[in-house]
Enzyme design. Sequence first.
Site, mmCIF file in Angstrom:
data_model
loop_
_atom_site.group_PDB
_atom_site.id
_atom_site.type_symbol
_atom_site.label_atom_id
_atom_site.label_comp_id
_atom_site.label_asym_id
_atom_site.label_seq_id
_atom_site.Cartn_x
_atom_site.Cartn_y
_atom_site.Cartn_z
ATOM 1 N N ASP A 284 6.270 -5.554 3.298
ATOM 2 C CA ASP A 284 5.546 -3.951 3.215
ATOM 3 C C ASP A 284 6.097 -2.951 4.419
ATOM 4 O O ASP A 284 6.313 -3.470 5.494
ATOM 5 C CB ASP A 284 3.979 -4.443 3.535
ATOM 6 C CG ASP A 284 3.091 -4.239 2.323
ATOM 7 O OD1 ASP A 284 3.668 -3.621 1.319
ATOM 8 O OD2 ASP A 284 2.370 -5.009 2.219
ATOM 9 N N GLU B 212 3.070 2.202 -0.449
ATOM 10 C CA GLU B 212 1.937 2.607 -1.267
ATOM 11 C C GLU B 212 1.865 4.098 -1.499
ATOM 12 O O GLU B 212 1.982 5.021 -0.708
ATOM 13 C CB GLU B 212 0.610 2.343 -0.625
ATOM 14 C CG GLU B 212 0.480 1.055 -0.053
ATOM 15 C CD GLU B 212 -0.905 0.254 0.861
ATOM 16 O OE1 GLU B 212 -1.759 1.254 0.877
ATOM 17 O OE2 GLU B 212 -0.967 -0.676 1.026
ATOM 18 N N ASP C 97 1.398 -6.198 4.529
ATOM 19 C CA ASP C 97 0.816 -5.948 5.761
ATOM 20 C C ASP C 97 -0.583 -6.383 5.918
ATOM 21 O O ASP C 97 -1.339 -6.159 7.009
ATOM 22 C CB ASP C 97 0.744 -4.467 6.012
ATOM 23 C CG ASP C 97 0.172 -3.678 4.890
ATOM 24 O OD1 ASP C 97 -0.263 -4.162 3.942
ATOM 25 O OD2 ASP C 97 0.134 -2.376 4.913
ATOM 26 N N SER C 98 -1.021 -7.109 4.814
ATOM 27 C CA SER C 98 -2.239 -7.807 5.087
ATOM 28 C C SER C 98 -2.401 -9.161 6.074
ATOM 29 O O SER C 98 -3.447 -9.382 6.614
ATOM 30 C CB SER C 98 -2.577 -8.775 3.573
ATOM 31 O OG SER C 98 -1.276 -9.329 3.252
ATOM 32 N N LYS D 234 8.061 -2.333 0.047
ATOM 33 C CA LYS D 234 7.100 -1.978 -0.759
ATOM 34 C C LYS D 234 6.352 -0.732 0.146
ATOM 35 O O LYS D 234 6.148 -0.866 1.181
ATOM 36 C CB LYS D 234 6.126 -3.024 -0.953
ATOM 37 C CG LYS D 234 4.898 -2.613 -1.762
ATOM 38 C CD LYS D 234 4.133 -3.837 -2.482
ATOM 39 C CE LYS D 234 3.140 -4.768 -1.668
ATOM 40 N NZ LYS D 234 2.045 -3.651 -0.997
ATOM 41 N N GLU E 237 -3.192 -2.620 -7.914
ATOM 42 C CA GLU E 237 -4.194 -3.420 -7.198
ATOM 43 C C GLU E 237 -5.352 -2.687 -7.440
ATOM 44 O O GLU E 237 -5.729 -1.459 -7.610
ATOM 45 C CB GLU E 237 -4.165 -3.067 -5.671
ATOM 46 C CG GLU E 237 -5.359 -3.973 -5.002
ATOM 47 C CD GLU E 237 -4.712 -4.230 -3.505
ATOM 48 O OE1 GLU E 237 -3.513 -4.033 -3.178
ATOM 49 O OE2 GLU E 237 -5.725 -4.679 -2.635
HETATM 50 O O1 KIV Z 1 -0.383 -6.761 2.051
HETATM 51 C C1 KIV Z 1 -0.602 -7.092 0.978
HETATM 52 O O2 KIV Z 1 -0.599 -8.391 1.146
HETATM 53 C C2 KIV Z 1 -0.184 -6.630 -0.436
HETATM 54 C C3 KIV Z 1 -0.682 -7.378 -1.552
HETATM 55 C C4 KIV Z 1 -1.911 -8.323 -1.456
HETATM 56 C C5 KIV Z 1 -0.600 -6.376 -2.799
HETATM 57 O O3 KIV Z 1 0.124 -5.485 -0.239
#
Ligand code: KIV
Length: 265
Positions: free
Chosen positions: A84, A115, A45-46, A113, A182
């Site tokens: 994510d 959190e 989600d980056s 994924k 992280e």
């Molecule tokens: O959103 C993302 O890119 C991430 C990573 C950098 C671990 O969660």
Amino acid sequence: MQEVTVKTLGDMKARGEKIAVLTCYDATFTHVVEAAGVDVILVGDSLGMVMQGKESTLQVTVDEMVYHTACVARARQRCLLMADMPFLSYASVERAIETAEALIQQGGAQMVKLEGGGQQLAAVHALTENGVAVCAHLGLQPQSVHKLGGYLVQGRNQQQADEMLRDAMNLQNAGAQLLVLECVPQILATEITRALDIPVIGIGAGRETDAQVLVLQDILGITPGKLPKFVHNFMEDADTIEEAIRRYVKAVKSGSFPTADHCFT
Ligand code: KIV
């Protein structure tokens, strides 16, 4: 061509072979990332910051994650494809299942994924009981940036460290098959990596995790502004993007990245 699966990654951990993970958000880069030998692609989600120019990951929607995951899935051939679950899209077990359904059925993700620690155990359990491969994410959780008061290293005091180790064990027991750590002090990340059977992926978590992940645009040196301490620009000595990514993969696999300068104490 042998596809990377969660079993491949578990076997790599057992052999002490390092795993190279990289974010990617579109089809063109997926071809390059695959050719360069990356093991796992994370549609993180980056993408909210990297692709959309937003301030944080908080405004990224499920539909946007599905869109980018599908772009990557169309080009993916060998890498394991992880996506994510965005902010609040797994705030209940029911929502977690709906989000995973969208990411897998419409997006083509092979793993999701999420959190969080203790509060996510029910969701991780329900997802994995229903056949979904789950990666957990502890330490700095960017979706909680406002609660945390910034993008800060986590687990520096004994109470936080004990809690993180306990959460990691509980997430593994709930069915998680990978764990991202992280911005965690190297000593704690090493302890968690050794305590768990599942592979641990570090980002700013020291040299001893089973895998490393970074953001693609960060390793290519094209992210504007100041980069975090744990990033290295692999484009510096490379002539092409594919070569830069190959250098990242080689550095992770040989253990030459990260160096002590990239780690937190
Ligand atoms: O959103 C993302 O890119 C991430 C990573 C950098 C671990 O969660």
